[in-house]
Design an enzyme around this catalytic site. Structure first.
Site, PDB file in Angstrom:
ATOM      1  N   ASN A 241       8.449   8.631   4.776  1.00  0.00           N
ATOM      2  CA  ASN A 241       7.291   9.621   3.715  1.00  0.00           C
ATOM      3  C   ASN A 241       6.664  10.286   4.986  1.00  0.00           C
ATOM      4  O   ASN A 241       6.475  10.062   6.063  1.00  0.00           O
ATOM      5  CB  ASN A 241       6.063   8.734   3.348  1.00  0.00           C
ATOM      6  CG  ASN A 241       5.729   7.854   4.178  1.00  0.00           C
ATOM      7  OD1 ASN A 241       4.388   8.369   4.360  1.00  0.00           O
ATOM      8  ND2 ASN A 241       6.233   6.695   4.085  1.00  0.00           N
TER       9      ASN A 241
ATOM     10  N   TYR B 273       7.865  -1.987  -1.591  1.00  0.00           N
ATOM     11  CA  TYR B 273       7.756  -0.715  -1.961  1.00  0.00           C
ATOM     12  C   TYR B 273       9.291  -0.239  -2.271  1.00  0.00           C
ATOM     13  O   TYR B 273       9.294   0.365  -3.315  1.00  0.00           O
ATOM     14  CB  TYR B 273       6.723   0.304  -0.678  1.00  0.00           C
ATOM     15  CG  TYR B 273       6.734   1.560  -1.085  1.00  0.00           C
ATOM     16  CD1 TYR B 273       7.557   2.162  -1.573  1.00  0.00           C
ATOM     17  CD2 TYR B 273       4.553   1.796  -1.624  1.00  0.00           C
ATOM     18  CE1 TYR B 273       6.940   3.829  -2.111  1.00  0.00           C
ATOM     19  CE2 TYR B 273       5.068   3.605  -1.654  1.00  0.00           C
ATOM     20  CZ  TYR B 273       5.410   4.356  -1.720  1.00  0.00           C
ATOM     21  OH  TYR B 273       5.338   5.576  -1.857  1.00  0.00           O
TER      22      TYR B 273
ATOM     23  N   SER C 288       0.521   3.639  10.825  1.00  0.00           N
ATOM     24  CA  SER C 288       1.114   4.671   9.761  1.00  0.00           C
ATOM     25  C   SER C 288       1.509   5.795  10.947  1.00  0.00           C
ATOM     26  O   SER C 288       0.784   6.267  12.500  1.00  0.00           O
ATOM     27  CB  SER C 288       0.154   5.516   8.762  1.00  0.00           C
ATOM     28  OG  SER C 288       0.945   7.059   8.716  1.00  0.00           O
TER      29      SER C 288
ATOM     30  N   ALA D 172       0.983  -1.044  -0.113  1.00  0.00           N
ATOM     31  CA  ALA D 172       0.056   0.637   0.087  1.00  0.00           C
ATOM     32  C   ALA D 172       1.368   1.237  -0.002  1.00  0.00           C
ATOM     33  O   ALA D 172       1.969   1.324  -0.001  1.00  0.00           O
ATOM     34  CB  ALA D 172      -1.299  -0.007   1.285  1.00  0.00           C
TER      35      ALA D 172
ATOM     36  N   THR E 134       5.895   1.363   8.551  1.00  0.00           N
ATOM     37  CA  THR E 134       7.022   2.061   8.536  1.00  0.00           C
ATOM     38  C   THR E 134       7.185   2.650  10.440  1.00  0.00           C
ATOM     39  O   THR E 134       6.669   2.024  11.025  1.00  0.00           O
ATOM     40  CB  THR E 134       7.295   3.834   7.666  1.00  0.00           C
ATOM     41  OG1 THR E 134       5.814   4.641   8.250  1.00  0.00           O
ATOM     42  CG2 THR E 134       6.736   3.593   5.967  1.00  0.00           C
TER      43      THR E 134
END
Length: 346
Positions: A111, A310, A178, A62, A241
């Site tokens: 990110n 990713y 996240s 994703a 992450t």
């Protein structure tokens, strides 16, 4: 082309590449002819997980194609499945720019996108069009809450997004990990997670998975495992992450946000091994720091049914899926493994 993209701002490069892939995805024969050269079709790579058949275990994580714009391209490039999202019930712009950074010295990205997406309803239209084409690409749908939705109402956001998207996904992932949506990781904690899963599990008969953070302690991972089993979810996606920054060389290492890529490799494998010890029938999807066929093989041997990439794909380019899968077949042959199904039974 790959070198040109790396000369651009990371988010601009991502937008340009995704736009080109979305255009290619709609081109019919121009998509299917290269696919014959790029895809690795081999029955030894087939995987069955949570009732879904996958042509190979390598998937797109994703975040790459949040709005389901380039699904045909992911199939043509050789992925065994793709996960879209994170999708929220309402569109949102995400965090202020700049919010995506390449740490080239570390083969990593940071990110802080903040769930920027066009919303679940628009993504549902894209998914419906793709399904009508009949390309055999299993699809996961990653769900999140809008930034301005309070935690106590988070379940309503996940339910709203699920209602739009439920007809089109083969499986669904609840993103509660996240680091870029304030307070979201609190949903991994016992009381919040218990309530969230109690409300979401009855909402779909399709496979439901939970995505967890790499920064959880062993005790917290065990609590997540227990609640996943209690509410009869089909599996876990590990990991998201990380906020950790140990050992980085890049001057961008201090940027806020979630770190992905090579520095996450060791921790992702540690979490996978810990979860595998107590999985007891749950499917595990491993993601984080996968760059080589050996990385892929290591995750599968450690208990992953499926593996996602990713950052490795960003650095590895369009031939990356083919290289990993051909290398995986060579490793299987060297170790006398005739199929991935055999590996799972062992």
């Amino acid at each position: 082309m790959h070198r040109f993209l790396f000369a651009l701002d990371p988010e601009a490069a991502h937008g340009l590449a995704l736009g080109l892939l979305a255009f290619w995805s709609e081109r019919g024969p121009l998509l299917e002819v290269p696919a014959r050269l790029l895809r690795v079709e081999d029955p030894r790579l087939r995987v069955e997980a949570f009732g879904v058949s996958f042509p190979n275990p390598l998937g797109l994580a994703a975040g790459m194609d949040k709005d389901a714009r380039a699904l045909g391209a992911w199939w043509a490039l050789g992925f065994g499945f793709a996960e879209v999202g994170t999708l929220t019930p309402r569109p949102q712009v995400g965090n202020p720019k700049p919010r995506l950074f390449r740490l080239v010295e570390d083969r990593a990205l940071i990110n802080r996108m903040g769930f920027n997406n066009r919303g679940a309803e628009e993504a549902a239209r894209c998914l419906k069009r793709f399904r009508q084409r009949g390309l055999p690409l299993p699809l996961g749908v990653n769900l999140g809450k809008n930034r301005d939705t309070p935690l106590e109402r988070a379940a309503e956001d996940y339910l709203k997004a699920l209602r739009f998207l439920e007809p089109f996904g083969d499986y669904f992932v609840l993103n509660v990990s996240s680091p870029n949506t304030p307070g979201l990781r609190a949903l991994q904690e016992g009381p919040f997670l218990d309530e969230l899963l109690a409300r979401l599990r009855p909402a779909t008969p399709k496979p439901l998975l939970l995505k967890v953070a790499p920064d959880l302690s062993p005790k917290a991972l065990d609590e997540v495992l227990a609640l996943t089993k209690k509410h009869r979810l089909q599996g876990l996606v590990a990991v998201n992450t990380t906020l950790a920054r140990e050992g980085l060389k890049s001057p961008l290492a201090r940027e806020a946000g979630g770190l992905s890529g090579r520095p996450l490799k060791r921790r992702a494998l540690e979490v996978l091994r810990h979860l595998a010890e107590g999985a007891e029938g749950l499917a595990l999807v491993s993601v984080g720091g996968v760059e080589t066929p050996l990385d892929l093989w290591e995750r599968l041997k450690a208990g992953a049914s499926l593996v996602q990439v990713y950052t490795g794909f960003v650095y590895g380019g369009p031939l990356f899926p083919r290289r990993l899968l051909l290398g995986l077949l060579r490793l299987m042959e060297a170790e006398g493994v005739s199929s991935l199904g055999e590996l799972r039974r062992a």
